[in-house]
Design a protein around this motif. Structure first.
Motif, PDB file in Angstrom:
ATOM      1  N   MET A  33      -8.000   1.356  -5.170  1.00 16.58           N
ATOM      2  CA  MET A  33      -8.499   2.379  -4.249  1.00 16.58           C
ATOM      3  C   MET A  33      -7.354   2.978  -3.437  1.00 16.58           C
ATOM      4  O   MET A  33      -7.307   4.189  -3.220  1.00 16.58           O
ATOM      5  CB  MET A  33      -9.560   1.786  -3.313  1.00 16.58           C
ATOM      6  N   LEU A  34      -6.425   2.144  -3.016  1.00 17.90           N
ATOM      7  CA  LEU A  34      -5.275   2.629  -2.261  1.00 17.90           C
ATOM      8  C   LEU A  34      -4.391   3.523  -3.123  1.00 17.90           C
ATOM      9  O   LEU A  34      -3.926   4.571  -2.669  1.00 17.90           O
ATOM     10  CB  LEU A  34      -4.476   1.438  -1.718  1.00 17.90           C
ATOM     11  N   ASP A  35      -4.210   3.160  -4.377  1.00 17.40           N
ATOM     12  CA  ASP A  35      -3.406   3.972  -5.289  1.00 17.40           C
ATOM     13  C   ASP A  35      -4.056   5.341  -5.496  1.00 17.40           C
ATOM     14  O   ASP A  35      -3.378   6.366  -5.470  1.00 17.40           O
ATOM     15  CB  ASP A  35      -3.233   3.249  -6.627  1.00 17.40           C
ATOM     16  N   ILE A  36      -5.368   5.361  -5.674  1.00 15.72           N
ATOM     17  CA  ILE A  36      -6.074   6.641  -5.841  1.00 15.72           C
ATOM     18  C   ILE A  36      -5.954   7.474  -4.571  1.00 15.72           C
ATOM     19  O   ILE A  36      -5.723   8.677  -4.624  1.00 15.72           O
ATOM     20  CB  ILE A  36      -7.554   6.423  -6.227  1.00 15.72           C
ATOM     21  N   ALA A  37      -6.085   6.827  -3.420  1.00 16.45           N
ATOM     22  CA  ALA A  37      -5.960   7.549  -2.150  1.00 16.45           C
ATOM     23  C   ALA A  37      -4.560   8.145  -2.000  1.00 16.45           C
ATOM     24  O   ALA A  37      -4.414   9.284  -1.558  1.00 16.45           O
ATOM     25  CB  ALA A  37      -6.273   6.612  -0.982  1.00 16.45           C
ATOM     26  N   LEU A  38      -3.549   7.392  -2.375  1.00 18.05           N
ATOM     27  CA  LEU A  38      -2.162   7.865  -2.265  1.00 18.05           C
ATOM     28  C   LEU A  38      -1.841   8.969  -3.260  1.00 18.05           C
ATOM     29  O   LEU A  38      -1.245   9.976  -2.906  1.00 18.05           O
ATOM     30  CB  LEU A  38      -1.194   6.704  -2.542  1.00 18.05           C
ATOM     31  N   TRP A  98      -0.319   1.858   6.987  1.00 21.64           N
ATOM     32  CA  TRP A  98       0.553   0.684   6.890  1.00 21.64           C
ATOM     33  C   TRP A  98       1.514   0.839   5.724  1.00 21.64           C
ATOM     34  O   TRP A  98       2.677   0.475   5.816  1.00 21.64           O
ATOM     35  CB  TRP A  98      -0.266  -0.587   6.757  1.00 21.64           C
ATOM     36  N   HIS A  99       0.995   1.376   4.625  1.00 25.23           N
ATOM     37  CA  HIS A  99       1.842   1.600   3.454  1.00 25.23           C
ATOM     38  C   HIS A  99       2.985   2.548   3.800  1.00 25.23           C
ATOM     39  O   HIS A  99       4.137   2.302   3.436  1.00 25.23           O
ATOM     40  CB  HIS A  99       1.018   2.158   2.296  1.00 25.23           C
ATOM     41  N   GLU A 100       2.671   3.616   4.508  1.00 33.83           N
ATOM     42  CA  GLU A 100       3.699   4.590   4.873  1.00 33.83           C
ATOM     43  C   GLU A 100       4.738   3.973   5.812  1.00 33.83           C
ATOM     44  O   GLU A 100       5.926   4.222   5.683  1.00 33.83           O
ATOM     45  CB  GLU A 100       3.071   5.829   5.515  1.00 33.83           C
ATOM     46  N   GLN A 101       4.278   3.139   6.753  1.00 36.77           N
ATOM     47  CA  GLN A 101       5.203   2.473   7.677  1.00 36.77           C
ATOM     48  C   GLN A 101       6.163   1.553   6.925  1.00 36.77           C
ATOM     49  O   GLN A 101       7.338   1.487   7.252  1.00 36.77           O
ATOM     50  CB  GLN A 101       4.426   1.651   8.706  1.00 36.77           C
ATOM     51  N   ASN A 148       6.695   1.544   3.358  1.00 33.40           N
ATOM     52  CA  ASN A 148       7.317   2.115   2.161  1.00 33.40           C
ATOM     53  C   ASN A 148       7.702   3.573   2.259  1.00 33.40           C
ATOM     54  O   ASN A 148       8.227   4.125   1.286  1.00 33.40           O
ATOM     55  CB  ASN A 148       6.378   1.933   0.963  1.00 33.40           C
ATOM     56  N   GLY A 149       7.410   4.238   3.348  1.00 30.20           N
ATOM     57  CA  GLY A 149       7.718   5.664   3.457  1.00 30.20           C
ATOM     58  C   GLY A 149       6.918   6.467   2.455  1.00 30.20           C
ATOM     59  O   GLY A 149       5.724   6.248   2.290  1.00 30.20           O
ATOM     60  N   ASN A 150       7.569   7.378   1.760  1.00 30.86           N
ATOM     61  CA  ASN A 150       6.881   8.246   0.792  1.00 30.86           C
ATOM     62  C   ASN A 150       6.842   7.670  -0.604  1.00 30.86           C
ATOM     63  O   ASN A 150       6.475   8.370  -1.531  1.00 30.86           O
ATOM     64  CB  ASN A 150       7.538   9.624   0.772  1.00 30.86           C
ATOM     65  N   ASN A 151       7.210   6.435  -0.779  1.00 31.91           N
ATOM     66  CA  ASN A 151       7.156   5.801  -2.095  1.00 31.91           C
ATOM     67  C   ASN A 151       5.691   5.574  -2.470  1.00 31.91           C
ATOM     68  O   ASN A 151       4.952   4.932  -1.728  1.00 31.91           O
ATOM     69  CB  ASN A 151       7.909   4.468  -2.055  1.00 31.91           C
ATOM     70  N   TYR A 152       5.263   6.116  -3.599  1.00 29.78           N
ATOM     71  CA  TYR A 152       3.852   6.047  -3.982  1.00 29.78           C
ATOM     72  C   TYR A 152       3.486   4.787  -4.740  1.00 29.78           C
ATOM     73  O   TYR A 152       2.371   4.646  -5.205  1.00 29.78           O
ATOM     74  CB  TYR A 152       3.455   7.282  -4.782  1.00 29.78           C
ATOM     75  N   VAL A 153       4.402   3.874  -4.884  1.00 26.77           N
ATOM     76  CA  VAL A 153       4.097   2.598  -5.533  1.00 26.77           C
ATOM     77  C   VAL A 153       3.697   1.622  -4.463  1.00 26.77           C
ATOM     78  O   VAL A 153       4.348   1.508  -3.429  1.00 26.77           O
ATOM     79  CB  VAL A 153       5.314   2.078  -6.329  1.00 26.77           C
ATOM     80  N   ILE A 154       2.602   0.925  -4.703  1.00 20.21           N
ATOM     81  CA  ILE A 154       2.072  -0.027  -3.723  1.00 20.21           C
ATOM     82  C   ILE A 154       2.639  -1.405  -4.005  1.00 20.21           C
ATOM     83  O   ILE A 154       2.638  -1.883  -5.081  1.00 20.21           O
ATOM     84  CB  ILE A 154       0.536  -0.059  -3.782  1.00 20.21           C
TER      85      ILE A 154
END
Length: 146
Positions: free
Chosen positions: A14-19, A135-138, A140-146
């Protein structure tokens, strides 16, 4: 209580789809599997559950894939985990559908189990997919890999 791979992977999916679907572009399972280093077959099973529940919608065709049906702020971790895991209660005697225990009235440990249940629900029912995105952005920044 231990969250299975199905629940953990459902949150990641779900997070990957959201990103990766932010621009309205459907996200393909094989792309998610590659980014997440997970089995396509296993993700297909999980996405089927999410699709049937209306959490995602399928777009057919060569440019098809999956999109969220709601905003990330409208999904809680608890919604996703309960869908894939079932009850998050730490003991079966707290399940609404369980047969009442004959010792419930004098059970001292039930107080502990209820407090644990409340603590778990207090976390998973307040953390949204949007929170996870932040939290992902904090981290990993703009990296789209979770």
């Amino acid at each position: 209580m231990k969250i299975s791979t199905k629940g953990r992977y459902a949150l990641r999916l779900m997070l990957d789809i959201a990103l990766n679907g932010q621009g309205g572009e459907p996200v393909r399972i094989k792309d998610i599997a590659a980014r997440q280093e997970l089995s396509v077959k296993y993700l297909e099973q999980i996405i089927g559950v999410l699709n049937k529940a209306g959490f995602v919608r399928s777009i057919r065709g060569p440019q098809g894939g999956y999109l969220l049906t709601k905003n990330p702020s409208e999904y809680t971790a608890g919604m996703i985990l309960r869908l894939t895991e079932g009850s998050l209660d730490p003991v079966s005697c707290l399940d609404d559908c369980a047969d009442p225990c004959s010792r419930m009235e004098q059970c001292v440990t039930i107080i502990l189990w209820k407090k644990l249940k409340d603590a778990i629900n207090g976390v998973v029912d307040t953390v949204t997919l949007e929170d996870l995105l932040e939290w992902h952005e904090q981290i990993n920044g703009n990296n789209y890999v979770i």
